[in-house]
Design a protein around this motif. Structure first.
Motif, PDB file in Angstrom:
ATOM      1  N   ARG A 167       0.835  -1.211   0.000  1.00  0.00           N
ATOM      2  CA  ARG A 167       0.000   0.000   0.000  1.00  0.00           C
ATOM      3  C   ARG A 167       0.865   1.255   0.000  1.00  0.00           C
ATOM      4  O   ARG A 167       0.586   2.226  -0.706  1.00  0.00           O
ATOM      5  N   GLY A 168       1.937   1.230   0.794  1.00  0.00           N
ATOM      6  CA  GLY A 168       2.829   2.386   0.859  1.00  0.00           C
ATOM      7  C   GLY A 168       3.494   2.672  -0.474  1.00  0.00           C
ATOM      8  O   GLY A 168       3.594   3.828  -0.904  1.00  0.00           O
ATOM      9  N   ARG A 169       3.962   1.618  -1.143  1.00  0.00           N
ATOM     10  CA  ARG A 169       4.610   1.797  -2.444  1.00  0.00           C
ATOM     11  C   ARG A 169       3.623   2.332  -3.474  1.00  0.00           C
ATOM     12  O   ARG A 169       3.953   3.197  -4.287  1.00  0.00           O
ATOM     13  N   TYR A 170       2.407   1.818  -3.441  1.00  0.00           N
ATOM     14  CA  TYR A 170       1.374   2.276  -4.382  1.00  0.00           C
ATOM     15  C   TYR A 170       1.100   3.765  -4.185  1.00  0.00           C
ATOM     16  O   TYR A 170       1.087   4.538  -5.154  1.00  0.00           O
ATOM     17  N   LEU A 171       0.915   4.176  -2.941  1.00  0.00           N
ATOM     18  CA  LEU A 171       0.666   5.594  -2.672  1.00  0.00           C
ATOM     19  C   LEU A 171       1.864   6.451  -3.067  1.00  0.00           C
ATOM     20  O   LEU A 171       1.698   7.557  -3.600  1.00  0.00           O
ATOM     21  N   GLN A 172       3.059   5.949  -2.818  1.00  0.00           N
ATOM     22  CA  GLN A 172       4.272   6.685  -3.176  1.00  0.00           C
ATOM     23  C   GLN A 172       4.375   6.857  -4.696  1.00  0.00           C
ATOM     24  O   GLN A 172       4.712   7.936  -5.182  1.00  0.00           O
ATOM     25  N   GLU A 173       4.055   5.808  -5.433  1.00  0.00           N
ATOM     26  CA  GLU A 173       4.113   5.893  -6.888  1.00  0.00           C
ATOM     27  C   GLU A 173       3.095   6.878  -7.437  1.00  0.00           C
ATOM     28  O   GLU A 173       3.355   7.587  -8.412  1.00  0.00           O
ATOM     29  N   LEU A 174       1.932   6.937  -6.809  1.00  0.00           N
ATOM     30  CA  LEU A 174       0.895   7.872  -7.255  1.00  0.00           C
ATOM     31  C   LEU A 174       1.197   9.310  -6.824  1.00  0.00           C
ATOM     32  O   LEU A 174       0.663  10.249  -7.399  1.00  0.00           O
ATOM     33  N   GLN A 175       2.009   9.450  -5.781  1.00  0.00           N
ATOM     34  CA  GLN A 175       2.326  10.752  -5.195  1.00  0.00           C
ATOM     35  C   GLN A 175       1.052  11.509  -4.793  1.00  0.00           C
ATOM     36  O   GLN A 175       0.889  12.692  -5.065  1.00  0.00           O
ATOM     37  N   LYS A 176       0.154  10.757  -4.158  1.00  0.00           N
ATOM     38  CA  LYS A 176      -1.092  11.324  -3.639  1.00  0.00           C
ATOM     39  C   LYS A 176      -1.260  10.855  -2.205  1.00  0.00           C
ATOM     40  O   LYS A 176      -0.682   9.848  -1.790  1.00  0.00           O
ATOM     41  N   SER A 177      -2.089  11.569  -1.470  1.00  0.00           N
ATOM     42  CA  SER A 177      -2.354  11.157  -0.096  1.00  0.00           C
ATOM     43  C   SER A 177      -3.282   9.946  -0.083  1.00  0.00           C
ATOM     44  O   SER A 177      -4.023   9.694  -1.050  1.00  0.00           O
ATOM     45  N   ARG A 178      -3.235   9.227   1.017  1.00  0.00           N
ATOM     46  CA  ARG A 178      -4.121   8.069   1.209  1.00  0.00           C
ATOM     47  C   ARG A 178      -5.582   8.478   1.017  1.00  0.00           C
ATOM     48  O   ARG A 178      -6.356   7.785   0.366  1.00  0.00           O
ATOM     49  N   GLU A 179      -5.951   9.630   1.589  1.00  0.00           N
ATOM     50  CA  GLU A 179      -7.335  10.097   1.525  1.00  0.00           C
ATOM     51  C   GLU A 179      -7.766  10.381   0.092  1.00  0.00           C
ATOM     52  O   GLU A 179      -8.880  10.032  -0.309  1.00  0.00           O
ATOM     53  N   GLU A 180      -6.888  11.014  -0.689  1.00  0.00           N
ATOM     54  CA  GLU A 180      -7.211  11.312  -2.090  1.00  0.00           C
ATOM     55  C   GLU A 180      -7.436  10.030  -2.877  1.00  0.00           C
ATOM     56  O   GLU A 180      -8.408   9.911  -3.636  1.00  0.00           O
ATOM     57  N   VAL A 181      -6.522   9.086  -2.717  1.00  0.00           N
ATOM     58  CA  VAL A 181      -6.605   7.836  -3.465  1.00  0.00           C
ATOM     59  C   VAL A 181      -7.853   7.061  -3.066  1.00  0.00           C
ATOM     60  O   VAL A 181      -8.586   6.550  -3.918  1.00  0.00           O
ATOM     61  N   LEU A 182      -8.109   7.005  -1.752  1.00  0.00           N
ATOM     62  CA  LEU A 182      -9.282   6.253  -1.284  1.00  0.00           C
ATOM     63  C   LEU A 182     -10.585   6.877  -1.760  1.00  0.00           C
ATOM     64  O   LEU A 182     -11.539   6.157  -2.065  1.00  0.00           O
ATOM     65  N   ALA A 183     -10.639   8.186  -1.835  1.00  0.00           N
ATOM     66  CA  ALA A 183     -11.860   8.841  -2.323  1.00  0.00           C
ATOM     67  C   ALA A 183     -12.158   8.364  -3.741  1.00  0.00           C
ATOM     68  O   ALA A 183     -13.308   8.022  -4.074  1.00  0.00           O
ATOM     69  N   ASP A 184     -11.123   8.311  -4.596  1.00  0.00           N
ATOM     70  CA  ASP A 184     -11.306   7.830  -5.969  1.00  0.00           C
ATOM     71  C   ASP A 184     -11.679   6.351  -5.989  1.00  0.00           C
ATOM     72  O   ASP A 184     -12.594   5.943  -6.716  1.00  0.00           O
ATOM     73  N   LEU A 185     -10.968   5.544  -5.210  1.00  0.00           N
ATOM     74  CA  LEU A 185     -11.225   4.104  -5.204  1.00  0.00           C
ATOM     75  C   LEU A 185     -12.629   3.795  -4.702  1.00  0.00           C
ATOM     76  O   LEU A 185     -13.310   2.908  -5.249  1.00  0.00           O
TER      77      LEU A 185
END
Length: 201
Positions: A167-185
């Motif tokens: 999960r950490g690597r995925y967020l790092q690759e996207l360069q977005k916050s957890r909250e931003e990514v989760l909102a989209d997902l």
């Protein structure tokens, strides 16, 4: 290591994500009760522990997994999260892991080993770690059927740390916050709640 860091370790063992945790000081009885509840779940649990309480894009989350989250939250002294919030933690971690796998993110076994060493073994062996915190972490590991001696080979511990790195690597690759990514997902996901998170499983 700071207390918050150890609380994060305990949360990680059950997949719970939070910004910080309260001190367990003065909660010896509650800690013992929570550890006993984790042992009960490990040793056979409740009749409904395999009942599915939610699905995330078809992937089930069981009542047993939710109960482990609740018991671990009690163990580490974070009583402010509701069962619904703990279920959301499970859902969020599942969404992130699914998205990471779909994106082709990979985690090598040596990376899991390194994460376990830096997250559990090194802090437990540090003379700077308060003895009561070492005892609490060891109790949580034991309640989950693991120990410091077996952590590197325990499949549940490895799965928890593999998920953390993934999960950490995925967020790092996207360069977005957890909250931003989760909102989209969450907007794109199929999340089905099959039982009220307030119900005992």
């Amino acid at each position: 290591m700071k207390l918050t860091g150890f609380m994060m370790i305990l949360g990680l063992l059950a997949g719970i994500a939070w910004p910080g945790a309260a001190s367990p000081g003065g909660a010896e009885t509650a800690t013992r009760e929570a550890a006993d509840r984790l042992r009960e779940l490990r040793d056979g649990g409740t009749p409904d522990q395999d009942a599915v309480v939610a699905t995330v894009n078809g992937e089930p989350i069981t009542g047993g997994a939710l109960e482990v989250h609740v018991a671990t939250a009690d163990l580490i002294g974070v009583g402010t999260k509701s069962r619904g919030e703990l279920l959301n933690d499970l859902i969020d971690d599942t969404l992130l892991a699914q998205a990471a796998v779909a994106a082709g993110v990979r985690v090598e076994e040596w990376e899991v080993d390194a994460a376990i060493r830096s997250g559990i073994l090194d802090p437990l062996n540090s003379p700077e770690t308060p003895p009561d915190i070492v005892e609490l972490v060891n109790a949580a590991l034991e309640a989950r059927g693991a120990s410091a001696a077996t952590a590197l080979n325990d499949q549940r511990v490895r799965a928890a740390y593999r998920g953390l790195v993934l999960r950490g690597r995925y967020l790092q690759e996207l360069q977005k916050s957890r909250e931003e990514v989760l909102a989209d997902l969450r907007r794109q996901a199929s999340i089905v709640l099959l039982a009220s998170p307030g119900e005992r499983q």
